[in-house]
Write a protein that holds these residues in place. Structure first.
Motif, PDB file in Angstrom:
ATOM      1  N   SER A 119      36.095  29.529  42.212  1.00 49.95           N
ATOM      2  CA  SER A 119      36.248  30.749  41.420  1.00 49.95           C
ATOM      3  C   SER A 119      37.678  31.018  40.924  1.00 49.95           C
ATOM      4  O   SER A 119      37.859  31.710  39.930  1.00 49.95           O
ATOM      5  N   SER A 120      38.681  30.490  41.574  1.00 47.13           N
ATOM      6  CA  SER A 120      40.069  30.666  41.107  1.00 47.13           C
ATOM      7  C   SER A 120      40.837  29.366  41.304  1.00 47.13           C
ATOM      8  O   SER A 120      40.833  28.786  42.388  1.00 47.13           O
ATOM      9  N   THR A 149      46.925  30.664  36.078  1.00 44.67           N
ATOM     10  CA  THR A 149      45.795  30.968  36.944  1.00 44.67           C
ATOM     11  C   THR A 149      44.550  31.082  36.084  1.00 44.67           C
ATOM     12  O   THR A 149      44.556  31.763  35.053  1.00 44.67           O
ATOM     13  N   THR A 208      40.192  33.684  31.967  1.00 42.43           N
ATOM     14  CA  THR A 208      38.865  33.611  32.571  1.00 42.43           C
ATOM     15  C   THR A 208      37.997  32.710  31.704  1.00 42.43           C
ATOM     16  O   THR A 208      37.962  32.866  30.482  1.00 42.43           O
ATOM     17  N   LEU A 216      43.502  27.736  43.838  1.00 38.88           N
ATOM     18  CA  LEU A 216      44.539  28.761  43.793  1.00 38.88           C
ATOM     19  C   LEU A 216      45.257  28.907  45.130  1.00 38.88           C
ATOM     20  O   LEU A 216      46.465  29.044  45.185  1.00 38.88           O
ATOM     21  N   ASN A 239      40.516  32.061  36.305  1.00 35.37           N
ATOM     22  CA  ASN A 239      39.378  32.594  37.045  1.00 35.37           C
ATOM     23  C   ASN A 239      38.126  31.993  36.435  1.00 35.37           C
ATOM     24  O   ASN A 239      37.951  32.016  35.220  1.00 35.37           O
ATOM     25  N   VAL A 240      37.270  31.447  37.281  1.00 31.31           N
ATOM     26  CA  VAL A 240      36.087  30.736  36.794  1.00 31.31           C
ATOM     27  C   VAL A 240      34.846  31.570  37.108  1.00 31.31           C
ATOM     28  O   VAL A 240      34.493  31.756  38.262  1.00 31.31           O
ATOM     29  N   ASP A 241      34.214  32.085  36.052  1.00 33.19           N
ATOM     30  CA  ASP A 241      32.981  32.844  36.204  1.00 33.19           C
ATOM     31  C   ASP A 241      31.800  31.914  36.371  1.00 33.19           C
ATOM     32  O   ASP A 241      31.866  30.731  36.000  1.00 33.19           O
ATOM     33  N   ARG A 281      32.111  28.723  34.069  1.00 34.85           N
ATOM     34  CA  ARG A 281      31.882  27.421  34.692  1.00 34.85           C
ATOM     35  C   ARG A 281      30.992  26.589  33.760  1.00 34.85           C
ATOM     36  O   ARG A 281      29.986  27.060  33.279  1.00 34.85           O
ATOM     37  N   PRO A 306      46.673  35.365  33.386  1.00 33.47           N
ATOM     38  CA  PRO A 306      45.487  34.648  33.867  1.00 33.47           C
ATOM     39  C   PRO A 306      44.403  34.597  32.795  1.00 33.47           C
ATOM     40  O   PRO A 306      44.272  35.506  31.982  1.00 33.47           O
TER      41      PRO A 306
END
Length: 112
Positions: free
Chosen positions: A78-79, A102, A7, A39, A104-106, A10, A5
């Motif tokens: 967020s995912s 995958t 990260t 997701l 992950n969006v901070d 945004r 995954p």
């Protein structure tokens, strides 16, 4: 293909690349697509589609670069899942999903 995954923030641009090889295969005319979906709903609503640039000039090799612009990542949840799909029409080859990543969006920098 398995990929760990990733990260991203945004609103940031996200670029990724990959190389495919298939002995003797002419990748000329092959279409490459990278779709982003939630997701928990990988077959659901398309949230974004990356711009793909492919170099298919060498027999048996395709080298690709995908880009999601900051304007595209700005509205992501967020995912998400990014799926890379390839297909060559007329050759009865594909479509194949060659990778799932995958992401992950901070939150963005302005809203820590």
């Amino acid at each position: 293909m398995y990929a760990a995954p990733r990260t991203i923030r945004r609103g940031d641009k996200f670029a990724f690349s990959w190389t495919m090889s298939k002995a003797g295969f002419d990748f000329t005319g092959t279409s490459f697509r990278a779709d982003v979906r939630a997701l928990n709903d990988p077959d659901g609503t398309l949230l974004a589609q990356a711009t793909i640039t492919a170099d298919t000039g060498t027999l048996g090799i395709a080298t690709c670069v995908g880009v999601l612009e900051g304007t595209q990542t700005a509205g992501l949840p967020s995912s998400v899942v990014l799926e890379i799909e390839v297909e060559k029409s007329g050759a009865s080859w594909g479509p194949y999903t060659i990778a799932r990543l995958t992401i992950n969006v901070d939150r963005d920098y302005a809203h820590p």
